[in-house]
Each structure stands twice: as structure tokens, then as C-alpha cells.
Scaffold this active site. Structure first.
Site, PDB file in Angstrom:
ATOM      1  N   ASN A  38       2.471 -22.251  14.878  1.00 15.95           N
ATOM      2  CA  ASN A  38       3.309 -23.375  14.437  1.00 15.95           C
ATOM      3  C   ASN A  38       2.403 -24.588  14.219  1.00 15.95           C
ATOM      4  O   ASN A  38       1.965 -25.221  15.181  1.00 15.95           O
ATOM      5  CB  ASN A  38       4.361 -23.640  15.524  1.00 15.95           C
ATOM      6  CG  ASN A  38       5.282 -24.792  15.185  1.00 15.95           C
ATOM      7  OD1 ASN A  38       5.084 -25.501  14.194  1.00 15.95           O
ATOM      8  ND2 ASN A  38       6.291 -25.004  16.009  1.00 15.95           N
ATOM      9  N   ARG A 121       5.679 -20.631  11.479  1.00 18.87           N
ATOM     10  CA  ARG A 121       6.833 -21.505  11.299  1.00 18.87           C
ATOM     11  C   ARG A 121       6.553 -22.377  10.073  1.00 18.87           C
ATOM     12  O   ARG A 121       5.545 -23.072  10.006  1.00 18.87           O
ATOM     13  CB  ARG A 121       7.011 -22.401  12.518  1.00 18.87           C
ATOM     14  CG  ARG A 121       8.160 -23.341  12.309  1.00 18.87           C
ATOM     15  CD  ARG A 121       8.170 -24.469  13.287  1.00 18.87           C
ATOM     16  NE  ARG A 121       9.272 -25.352  12.987  1.00 18.87           N
ATOM     17  CZ  ARG A 121       9.279 -26.635  13.288  1.00 18.87           C
ATOM     18  NH1 ARG A 121       8.252 -27.188  13.902  1.00 18.87           N
ATOM     19  NH2 ARG A 121      10.319 -27.374  12.977  1.00 18.87           N
ATOM     20  N   HIS A 210      15.771 -27.178  11.977  1.00 21.65           N
ATOM     21  CA  HIS A 210      15.924 -26.524  13.294  1.00 21.65           C
ATOM     22  C   HIS A 210      16.639 -25.178  13.180  1.00 21.65           C
ATOM     23  O   HIS A 210      17.243 -24.702  14.146  1.00 21.65           O
ATOM     24  CB  HIS A 210      16.757 -27.387  14.275  1.00 21.65           C
ATOM     25  CG  HIS A 210      16.112 -28.635  14.749  1.00 21.65           C
ATOM     26  ND1 HIS A 210      16.832 -29.797  14.949  1.00 21.65           N
ATOM     27  CD2 HIS A 210      14.827 -28.922  15.082  1.00 21.65           C
ATOM     28  CE1 HIS A 210      16.013 -30.742  15.385  1.00 21.65           C
ATOM     29  NE2 HIS A 210      14.787 -30.242  15.467  1.00 21.65           N
ATOM     30  N   ARG A 271      14.627 -41.672  15.408  1.00 23.70           N
ATOM     31  CA  ARG A 271      15.298 -41.693  14.098  1.00 23.70           C
ATOM     32  C   ARG A 271      16.721 -42.202  14.241  1.00 23.70           C
ATOM     33  O   ARG A 271      17.410 -41.887  15.202  1.00 23.70           O
ATOM     34  CB  ARG A 271      15.345 -40.287  13.490  1.00 23.70           C
ATOM     35  CG  ARG A 271      13.998 -39.692  13.204  1.00 23.70           C
ATOM     36  CD  ARG A 271      14.164 -38.372  12.454  1.00 23.70           C
ATOM     37  NE  ARG A 271      12.930 -37.628  12.461  1.00 23.70           N
ATOM     38  CZ  ARG A 271      12.812 -36.366  12.851  1.00 23.70           C
ATOM     39  NH1 ARG A 271      13.880 -35.687  13.244  1.00 23.70           N
ATOM     40  NH2 ARG A 271      11.643 -35.766  12.825  1.00 23.70           N
ATOM     41  N   GLU A 394      12.265 -20.630  19.909  1.00 20.07           N
ATOM     42  CA  GLU A 394      12.026 -20.427  18.480  1.00 20.07           C
ATOM     43  C   GLU A 394      10.880 -19.451  18.240  1.00 20.07           C
ATOM     44  O   GLU A 394      10.940 -18.626  17.340  1.00 20.07           O
ATOM     45  CB  GLU A 394      11.712 -21.778  17.829  1.00 20.07           C
ATOM     46  CG  GLU A 394      12.953 -22.660  17.732  1.00 20.07           C
ATOM     47  CD  GLU A 394      12.631 -24.136  17.758  1.00 20.07           C
ATOM     48  OE1 GLU A 394      12.264 -24.637  18.842  1.00 20.07           O
ATOM     49  OE2 GLU A 394      12.738 -24.797  16.720  1.00 20.07           O
TER      50      GLU A 394
END
Ligand code: ADP
Length: 415
Positions: A38, A121, A210, A271, A394
Site C-alpha cells: 500500500n 492498493r 474506502h 477535512r 483491508e
């Protein structure tokens, strides 16, 4: 815990006998080693799995690639090894990782050629990639192409794949996209109310992110609930530094809170999530900022950090709120309220829900958050809607996808 998307389909013995290919039988007996990679903007996370049971052998992270103080934190059997070393680029970092995987003390393999496949990923696959794929030159080109939609995320993935292809030329490479799971969203959920030509000209629509995490926890929830995923309506809440929430109806994502970029939706660490789009121009004018600077402000200086003025970390906020800091408490209240609002929206979108799943740093660890959400939703939650906390993995799902794709390709080529 096992995983429902992982049917062990052994190649029938008669097929191996007929094909006369005993090396395939050997692979099945030896089991495959899958490396998951990743690549972030300055880091590379890696984890080596042995399949069929998706057992994690070693894992680690190379940090501050391209900076003066780069290092690798490597883990084997819960023992941690931190090495400070120069990592000028992705290639050198992946070379060092390959060295650690085959290290006598810290590794798990004697030769890097024992890695059968590598799962990467990749954040953005546009509308083109609806599931994971084997990477060839054409796929690699398209990953580069989608850098225009994910300028911070796709370029490191692209560079990482190029480096891994050179360092592990014998291993097949598979791309697992964050956006792929959300490609089942209906048009009315993914279109913005903008002129249609902006969609056809610039691919402007909602994509969602996600996806691997939402897919993993939805599958795990079905297992916990003891029902097939195809019969469940689930709301999965990935609440980490980045936060998103997905309506998973009968195993498919039908809506999700992140949009064209990961900025839309819930309040996050830094964010802002949903705002009135007119604010972009207004803030630019008032604060004398460029559009780029406003975008930066909304991505890096807003959210829990911007509201509280204290931290983007939920642990700090909870401590400060406890000590009476009103703005820390406000940031937490906005965060919880927005999660609650989206859950209500998704219950409406799916005409009900069987369970709400909380995952990632905040979702998994903040017990008071689950309690508060349960209380706040008490008027909406009928008894049959359960709230579950599930640890997201993940990397494990990337390994499973990679294994299945490579195995299918092997079987296909021998038919
Ligand atoms: P990322 O999205 O970067 O993978 P994580 O999933 O680790 O992030 O989530 C980070 C968030 O989770 C932070 O707000 C952090 O405060 C929160 N978090 C992580 N562990 C805990 C914990 N034990 N208690 C409370 N909050 C936690």
C-alpha cells in the site's frame, strides 16, 4: 475469524492428473505467499500473507521515503524491529522490504521468488475498474491515467507497482481499487446536480472511497449475524482519520458519503466534509486565497482540528472535552450528529437496515461513541437493527482478492 468471500475451491485432483501439471498441485499443497503493498505519498505499508488461510507472516511500514529521516518499522510474531536507513525513493524502499522478507531473523521466506503474487492498493479506478484485476501494461497505463482524479494517491501506487514489477519480476501483480466496491451505486446516487456535460467531459460524479474496508466489514458482519450478505441491509461506518459511511444493500454499495474526492460527507480529522459549495468562492474572496489554498484549508485545516482548534485526534478531543473545553466538545458533537444524520438517510435509502457497523480508529475504539450513537438513534433503531464493532482488515481482503484472481487465472490457463 474466517471470511465469507473466501471459498476454498481446490482444483479437483482429476484435473491436475489430466493436465499432467504437478507444479499446480505443488502450489496448492505449499500454499501461496501473497505480499500486499500500500503506497502512500511518502510511505509504503506491506504485509505478507500465507494463503489459503490468509495467515499474516510479517508486516511493516517504510516511512518518510525521500526524506532525510526515513526508517522502516518491521514486525514479526509481535516483535518489532525499527531500522533507520536511507530510502531515497520507492525502488530503494521496496528493495529493502524484499531484503527484510527474506532476512534470516526477521523474514519469513528464504527467497523472494517464493512470493507468488503481489496485491496493490490503488485508490482510483474511475468507472472502468469494477473489481480487482491482474496488472498488465494496459492496466498500469490506466492507473496512471486516473491520477487526474486522484493526484495525491494514484501516482505513488503507480510508482510502487513499477518498482515491485522490477524487484519481483516473477510474481504476478494485482490491483485492488478503493473505488471499485462503489461502482454498483445507481446513477441517481452518483450524479451531482451539475450540467450533465461535466460528467461526460471530465468524469465528474461521485465515486466513493474506502471501498475495501466497507466490503470487508460488510462480509464480516454477515458472518457474525449468521446470514448471507445477499439478504442483509447494512450501514458500514469507516471512522478513522478519513471517515465515510456506506449503504450496503444485499452485498452491494448503493450509496456512500465520499464523492468525487474524499472531501465530501462526514466531518473528518482535518477535512470539512459536506459544506455549501458557494463557500469556496466566498472564503477565497474574504481571506484573499486562491482556489487551491481554499481546497487545502478544507482538506488539512478543517474538520475536528479546525473546529476544535485543539487536535485532529479523537483521543485528545475527548480528554479536552472532559476538562471542559467547549470547542473540543462542539467538534465531537458535530462529528456524532453528522454520522447520525447519514445513518438516518441510509436507512431511508434502503427502506430499513439490519445492522450498523462501526470500524477504523474511532469506530473500533471509542466505546462512548457507540453508546452515544445507540442512545441518539434509539427512536429510529428498531430492536432488529444491531450496532456492531468490527476491526477492518483491508490488507487481508487485498490478499484474498489477489489469491483468488491469480488462482482463477492459473486454473483458466490450464483448462
Ligand atoms: P487512518 O484513517 O489514518 O487509518 P485510524 O483508523 O487509525 O486512521 O483512526 C485514527 C483516529 O482514530 C484518530 O482520531 C484517533 O484518535 C482515533 N483512535 C485510534 N485509537 C483510538 C483509541 N484507542 N481511542 C480513541 N480514539 C482512537
Amino acid at each position: 475469524m474466517g471470511f465469507p468471500h473466501f471459498p476454498r475451491q481446490k482444483t479437483p485432483f482429476w484435473r491436475i492428473l489430466l493436465s499432467g501439471d504437478f507444479s499446480l498441485q505443488k502450489v496448492i499443497e505449499q500454499r501461496m505467499n501473497i505480499l500486499v503493498v500500500n503506497c502512500g505519498s511518502s510511505s509504503i505499508k506491506y504485509q505478507l500473507f500465507q494463503m489459503g488461510k490468509a495467515v499474516s507472516l510479517v508486516s511493516g511500514i517504510a516511512e518518510k521515503i525521500g526524506m532525510d529521516d526515513s526508517y522502516i518499522v518491521h514486525q514479526k510474531d509481535k516483535n518489532t524491529h525499527k531500522i533507520k536507513l536511507a530510502l531515497p525513493d520507492y525502488f530503494s524502499a521496496i528493495e529493502k522490504i524484499a531484503g527484510l522478507l527474506t532476512d534470516a531473523q526477521w523474514g519469513a521466506l528464504s527467497d523472494k521468488r517464493e512470493i507468488n503474487a503481489i496485491g496493490h492498493r490503488v485508490v482510483h479506478g474511475g468507472e472502468e475498474f469494477k473489481s480487482s484485476v491482474v496488472i498488465d501494461e494496459k492496466v498500469l497505463d490506466r492507473i496512471k491515467f486516473y491520477s487526474k482524479l486522484a493526484p495525491l494517491h494514484n501516482p505513488p501506487a503507480y510508482n510502487g507497482i513499477k518498482a515491485t514489477m522490477k524487484i519481483f519480476p516473477q510474481s504476478r501483480q494485482v490491483a485492488v481499487f478503493d473505488t471499485a466496491f462503489h461502482q454498483t451505486m445507481p446513477e441517481y446516487a452518483f450524479m451531482y446536480g451539475l450540467p450533465y456535460k461535466l460528467y461526460t467531459k471530465y468524469c465528474i460524479r461521485r465515486y466513493g472511497f474506502h471501498g475495501t474496508s466497507h466490503r470487508y466489514v460488510a462480509g464480516a458482519a454477515a458472518e457474525i449475524l449468521g446470514k448471507p450478505l445477499q439478504k442483509l441491509k447494512l450501514i458500514t461506518c469507516h471512522l478513522g482519520n478519513g471517515c465515510s459511511i456506506t449503504a450496503v444493500e444485499y452485498g452491494k454499495s448503493v450509496d456512500t458519503s465520499m464523492g468525487f474526492t474524499p472531501l465530501e460527507g462526514l466531518l473528518m480529522g482535518t477535512r470539512c466534509g459536506d459544506i455549501d459549495p458557494a463557500l469556496v468562492g466566498y472564503i477565497a474572496e474574504k481571506e484573499k486565497l486562491t482556489i487551491k489554498q481554499v481546497t487545502e484549508l478544507m482538506n488539512r485545516k478543517s474538520g475536528l482540528l479546525g473546529l476544535s482548534g485543539v487536535s485532529n485526534d479523537m483521543r485528545d478531543l475527548m480528554r479536552c472535552a472532559e476538562e471542559g473545553n467547549a470547542r473540543a466538545q462542539l467538534a465531537i458533537d458535530v462529528f456524532v450528529y453528522r454520522v447520525k444524520k447519514y445513518i438516518g438517510a441510509y436507512i431511508a435509502a434502503m427502506n430499513g437496515a439490519d445492522a450498523i457497523i462501526l470500524t477504523a480508529g474511532i469506530g473500533e475504539n471509542v466505546v462512548v461513541f457507540k453508546k452515544r450513537l445507540t442512545k441518539e438513534l434509539s427512536n429510529v433503531l428498531r430492536d432488529e437493527i444491531k450496532i456492531l464493532t468490527i476491526h477492518t482488515e483491508e490488507e487481508r481482503l487485498i490478499a484474498i482478492d489477489t489469491f483468488e484472481i491469480v488462482k482463477d487465472a492459473d486454473e483458466g490457463s490450464r483448462k
